[in-house]
Design an enzyme around this catalytic site. Structure first.
Site, PDB file in Angstrom:
ATOM      1  N   SER A 127       0.942  -1.147   0.018  1.00 48.74           N
ATOM      2  CA  SER A 127      -0.031   0.018  -0.256  1.00 48.74           C
ATOM      3  C   SER A 127       0.779   1.413  -0.130  1.00 48.74           C
ATOM      4  O   SER A 127       1.877   1.400   0.707  1.00 48.74           O
ATOM      5  CB  SER A 127      -0.784   0.018   1.097  1.00 48.74           C
ATOM      6  OG  SER A 127      -1.350   1.362   1.519  1.00 48.74           O
ATOM      7  N   TYR A 152      -3.119   0.647   9.861  1.00 47.73           N
ATOM      8  CA  TYR A 152      -3.144   0.004   8.643  1.00 47.73           C
ATOM      9  C   TYR A 152      -2.034  -0.097   7.979  1.00 47.73           C
ATOM     10  O   TYR A 152      -1.286  -0.871   7.716  1.00 47.73           O
ATOM     11  CB  TYR A 152      -4.307   0.431   7.673  1.00 47.73           C
ATOM     12  CG  TYR A 152      -4.298  -0.270   6.367  1.00 47.73           C
ATOM     13  CD1 TYR A 152      -3.823   0.624   5.406  1.00 47.73           C
ATOM     14  CD2 TYR A 152      -4.657  -1.443   5.851  1.00 47.73           C
ATOM     15  CE1 TYR A 152      -3.522   0.116   4.001  1.00 47.73           C
ATOM     16  CE2 TYR A 152      -4.273  -1.932   4.642  1.00 47.73           C
ATOM     17  CZ  TYR A 152      -3.909  -0.915   3.634  1.00 47.73           C
ATOM     18  OH  TYR A 152      -3.777  -1.534   2.439  1.00 47.73           O
ATOM     19  N   LYS A 156       1.305  -2.919   7.096  1.00 48.69           N
ATOM     20  CA  LYS A 156       1.794  -3.156   5.529  1.00 48.69           C
ATOM     21  C   LYS A 156       3.437  -3.173   5.863  1.00 48.69           C
ATOM     22  O   LYS A 156       4.137  -3.952   4.826  1.00 48.69           O
ATOM     23  CB  LYS A 156       1.088  -2.199   4.557  1.00 48.69           C
ATOM     24  CG  LYS A 156      -0.221  -2.550   4.299  1.00 48.69           C
ATOM     25  CD  LYS A 156      -0.453  -3.875   3.672  1.00 48.69           C
ATOM     26  CE  LYS A 156      -1.784  -4.215   3.216  1.00 48.69           C
ATOM     27  NZ  LYS A 156      -1.974  -5.433   2.731  1.00 48.69           N
ATOM     28  N   LEU A 203     -14.007   6.611   0.096  1.00 46.06           N
ATOM     29  CA  LEU A 203     -14.883   7.724  -0.338  1.00 46.06           C
ATOM     30  C   LEU A 203     -15.741   7.110  -1.482  1.00 46.06           C
ATOM     31  O   LEU A 203     -16.826   7.491  -1.603  1.00 46.06           O
ATOM     32  CB  LEU A 203     -13.820   8.668  -0.937  1.00 46.06           C
ATOM     33  CG  LEU A 203     -14.425   9.925  -1.574  1.00 46.06           C
ATOM     34  CD1 LEU A 203     -15.144  10.649  -0.827  1.00 46.06           C
ATOM     35  CD2 LEU A 203     -13.205  10.694  -2.713  1.00 46.06           C
TER      36      LEU A 203
HETATM   37  C1  WQD Z   1     -10.016   8.866   0.381  1.00 49.05           C
HETATM   38  C2  WQD Z   1     -10.060  10.561   0.611  1.00 49.05           C
HETATM   39  C3  WQD Z   1     -10.536  11.133   2.946  1.00 49.05           C
HETATM   40  C4  WQD Z   1     -14.534   9.008   3.292  1.00 49.05           C
HETATM   41  C5  WQD Z   1      -7.202   4.102   0.829  1.00 49.05           C
HETATM   42  C6  WQD Z   1      -7.337   2.473   1.011  1.00 49.05           C
HETATM   43  C7  WQD Z   1      -6.107   1.986   1.615  1.00 49.05           C
HETATM   44  C8  WQD Z   1      -4.810   2.232   1.028  1.00 49.05           C
HETATM   45  C9  WQD Z   1      -4.916   3.909   0.698  1.00 49.05           C
HETATM   46  C10 WQD Z   1      -4.318   0.210  -0.459  1.00 49.05           C
HETATM   47  C11 WQD Z   1      -9.535  11.026   2.030  1.00 49.05           C
HETATM   48  C12 WQD Z   1     -11.707  11.427   1.909  1.00 49.05           C
HETATM   49  C13 WQD Z   1     -13.243   9.572   2.913  1.00 49.05           C
HETATM   50  C14 WQD Z   1     -15.495  10.173   3.754  1.00 49.05           C
HETATM   51  C15 WQD Z   1     -13.838  11.835   3.009  1.00 49.05           C
HETATM   52  N1  WQD Z   1      -4.965   1.632  -0.409  1.00 49.05           N
HETATM   53  N2  WQD Z   1     -13.142  10.854   2.574  1.00 49.05           N
HETATM   54  N3  WQD Z   1     -15.384  11.188   3.446  1.00 49.05           N
HETATM   55  O1  WQD Z   1      -7.826   6.817   3.332  1.00 49.05           O
HETATM   56  O2  WQD Z   1      -6.877   7.363   1.160  1.00 49.05           O
HETATM   57  O3  WQD Z   1      -6.986   4.819   1.961  1.00 49.05           O
HETATM   58  O4  WQD Z   1      -6.010   4.495  -0.009  1.00 49.05           O
HETATM   59  O5  WQD Z   1      -3.844  -0.072  -0.015  1.00 49.05           O
HETATM   60  O6  WQD Z   1      -6.390   0.701   1.781  1.00 49.05           O
HETATM   61  O7  WQD Z   1      -8.387   2.654   2.018  1.00 49.05           O
HETATM   62  O8  WQD Z   1      -9.179   6.013   1.202  1.00 49.05           O
HETATM   63  O9  WQD Z   1     -11.550   6.323   0.489  1.00 49.05           O
HETATM   64  O10 WQD Z   1     -10.902   6.489   3.061  1.00 49.05           O
HETATM   65  O11 WQD Z   1     -10.348   8.381   1.649  1.00 49.05           O
HETATM   66  O12 WQD Z   1     -13.967  12.882   2.781  1.00 49.05           O
HETATM   67  O13 WQD Z   1     -16.564   9.529   4.052  1.00 49.05           O
HETATM   68  O14 WQD Z   1     -11.521  10.788   0.750  1.00 49.05           O
HETATM   69  O15 WQD Z   1     -10.473  12.169   3.913  1.00 49.05           O
HETATM   70  O16 WQD Z   1      -8.894  12.121   1.839  1.00 49.05           O
HETATM   71  P1  WQD Z   1      -7.827   6.377   2.038  1.00 49.05           P
HETATM   72  P2  WQD Z   1     -10.503   6.816   1.668  1.00 49.05           P
END
Ligand code: WQD
Length: 339
Positions: A127, A152, A156, A203
């Protein structure tokens, strides 16, 4: 001779999409999944998609003896692709021990089972969170790892260190680390897609659930970051582009029998999309309005990260083909029919 691949987490998001492609490419595939965060329906979707019945070993990889027994009975395998893990940054902040207890012993047990059964090729689902809050973006594979901001990400980093040590002691054992950025979207058939058992924290699925009326509103976690529009920037990569990268990494490993040094690859599309831009992309593609409000920042989030994937382009001959619009289109199509 048909190669036989073990895919752990085979009923999960990236695992199921990779199995679809492995079958299409003529591989013999066995899934391993205990459905702790996935659904048996993924196997039905794969059967409809591929016309093949996929065998699944319902094994708890955190149970060492169960793992050794199951893999030894199902062997031989030419390779393992190890996806099985919990994967939410946000959830890991709230439940750190659930992440340590699941993601770390499972890697150790599957690696031991691979070594015991002479399985040389080990593609590992890593990741971009191993980079933490990188000082320079886009990040390359040489960007320092280690300052995990979430449990998390730490699991990794720990897994990569563990597999690196196994490779030191069993020099024939060859792990490959695939560092994903933000996987999203679904297979164009909408027969398989993202379907965690626990409430989505990512997201793209949350946007889809809000528009489908399954959630009232999307909270945008902060709009005062030092980014072009104040919301966080991420590198959203389509799950089918990721699946293609796994096939390329597998095939490179298989043909390089004697070359067993570890290779890491960033798998992102090399450009950042902000949360607000992602919302706009969804609205533009679907014609649907997303009900959202600006909320508090989420602990563990970095302001911005996206990939330099030039190494995967050069070494794996991999080029992501799909855009944020393709992600939103396929994710929304899946949301409307998903099991
Ligand atoms: C994305 C953006 C939140 C939910 C992911 C995977 C993880 C890893 C890395 C592979 C962020 C924003 C989210 C919401 C929001 N990939 N958000 N409101 O945290 O980047 O991690 O990529 O290993 O496995 O989970 O992904 O989709 O949670 O968030 O504003 O209700 O969307 O702050 O900026 P994240 P995410």
């Amino acid at each position: 001779m048909q190669k036989k691949i073990l895919v752990t987490g085979g009923c999960g998001f990236i695992g199921s999409h990779t199995i679809a492609l492995l079958i299409e490419k003529g591989y013999d595939v066995v899934s391993l999944d205990n459905f702790s965060n996935s659904h048996k329906e993924a196997l039905k979707g794969l059967e409809k998609l591929t016309g093949r019945t996929i065998a699944n070993l319902e094994v708890n990889l955190c149970d060492r003896l169960e793992t050794m027994k199951a893999i030894t009975e199902a062997a031989p395998f030419d390779a393992v692709i190890h996806f099985a893990a919990y994967k939410s940054v946000g959830e890991s902040m709230a439940k750190p021990f659930m992440y340590y207890q699941n993601n770390i012993p499972s890697v150790i047990n599957i690696a031991e089972a691979a070594v015991r059964n002479g399985i040389q090729h080990f593609i590992f689902s890593s990741s971009c969170t191993v980079y933490g809050d990188a000082e320079v973006i886009p990040v390359t594979e040489n960007t320092p790892i280690g300052n995990a901001l979430s449990p998390y990400g730490l699991t990794k980093i720990t897994a990569e260190a563990q597999l690196t040590d196994v490779n030191k002691r069993y020099k024939w054992f060859k792990p490959t680390f695939l560092r994903y950025f933000n996987p999203a979207g679904a297979h164009e058939s909408a027969l398989i897609g993202e379907a965690s058992r626990r409430p989505s924290t990512n997201l793209v699925p949350i946007i889809c659930e809000v528009v489908a009326g399954k959630r009232e509103k999307l909270a945008v976690f902060g709009d005062d970051y030092q980014t072009r529009d104040g919301s966080c920037i991420r590198d959203y990569v389509h799950v089918m582009d990721l699946a293609e990268a796994h096939i390329s990494a597998l095939e490179l490993s298989l043909i390089q029998e004697s070359k067993t040094d570890i290779e890491s690859f960033n798998l992102g599309i090399g450009e950042g999309v902000s949360v607000l831009e992602a919302i706009s992309a969804f609205e533009q593609v679907t014609g649907k309005k997303v009900n959202y409000a600006i909320g508090e920042k989420r602990p563990g989030d970095v302001a911005a990260i996206f990939a330099d994937y030039s190494k995967a382009a050069k070494v794996l001959n991999w080029k992501p083909k799909r855009t944020i619009e393709d992600i939103m289109e396929t994710a929304w199509k899946w949301e409307q029919v998903r099991w």
